[in-house]
Design a protein around this motif. Sequence first.
Motif: not given
Length: 244
Positions: A30, A186-187, A190-191
């Motif tokens: 992440g 990214r949202r 998340p990993s």
Amino acid sequence: MTTALAARGVRKAFAGFRAVDGVDLALAEGEWVALIGPNGAGKTTLLNLLGGQLRPDAGAVYLGGEEITHWPAARRARAGLARTFQVPALFPELTVREHVVAARLRGRWALRFPPDAEGVEELLERCRLLERASRRAGELSHGDRRLLELAVALALEPRVLLLDEPAAGLSPAEVEGLLALLGDLRRERPSLAVLVVEHDMDVVFELADRVVVMHRGRVLAEGLPADIQRDPEVQAVYLGARGP
Ligand SMILES: Nc1ncnc2c1ncn2[C@@H]1O[C@H](COP(=O)(O)OP(=O)(O)OP(=O)(O)O)[C@@H](O)[C@H]1O
Ligand SMILES: [Mg+2]
């Protein structure tokens, strides 16, 4: 904290010249890390060692704890390590959609005719390429070629993504679009761990949790973007070199 990707003491010389001279680097799951440094610092060579385009002379590379130092690039990609290139690497005769389908099917392309794959339209839409899905890659603008390379990398559903100067040569509007796309990614993922080589400091500040600075094949400094920007040694070799 789970380590997504790590390099331990990696070195690579070209005819005696040490392009990467003993680098340690780790990306947590992440985490988004920017790799910066002046031209010739060894950033692309390091990405090639991580991505499997080059083998190190010494040191080791790990993906999710497993040693992958001697794995070919295709095996790394299947294991979840995807990348884009400083100069987009595409097939000029294939269409936008064909690129994404082929990446989605990985080695299974030959098993299906006509080739089809799930999630392709969503990915094209996400990467702002849906209207140009039937165009050949060779006909695309530079900005769209960069987006297509990113779509191909994302089609592999990576857990680690390596980006080599994704904003290079883009117009300010295209950079905005790229940042929005990466922000969505990214949202929603998340990993996903991302290592991005970038010269544009606005992009670095927008994206990176942490910045690693390379100079002459070594890691000169690493830290939070704001601390790196203030670091006098970094300013001397990198920010200072960019002029006023
Ligand atoms: N295949 C190669 N053969 C010989 N020398 C190479 C090779 N690849 C890279 N180099 C040299 O290694 C050094 C590091 O190159 P690299 O491309 O990794 O730098 P970089 O940090 O990505 O620079 P840039 O910001 O200009 O992209 C440079 O001096 C380059 O000329
Ligand atoms: Mg480079």
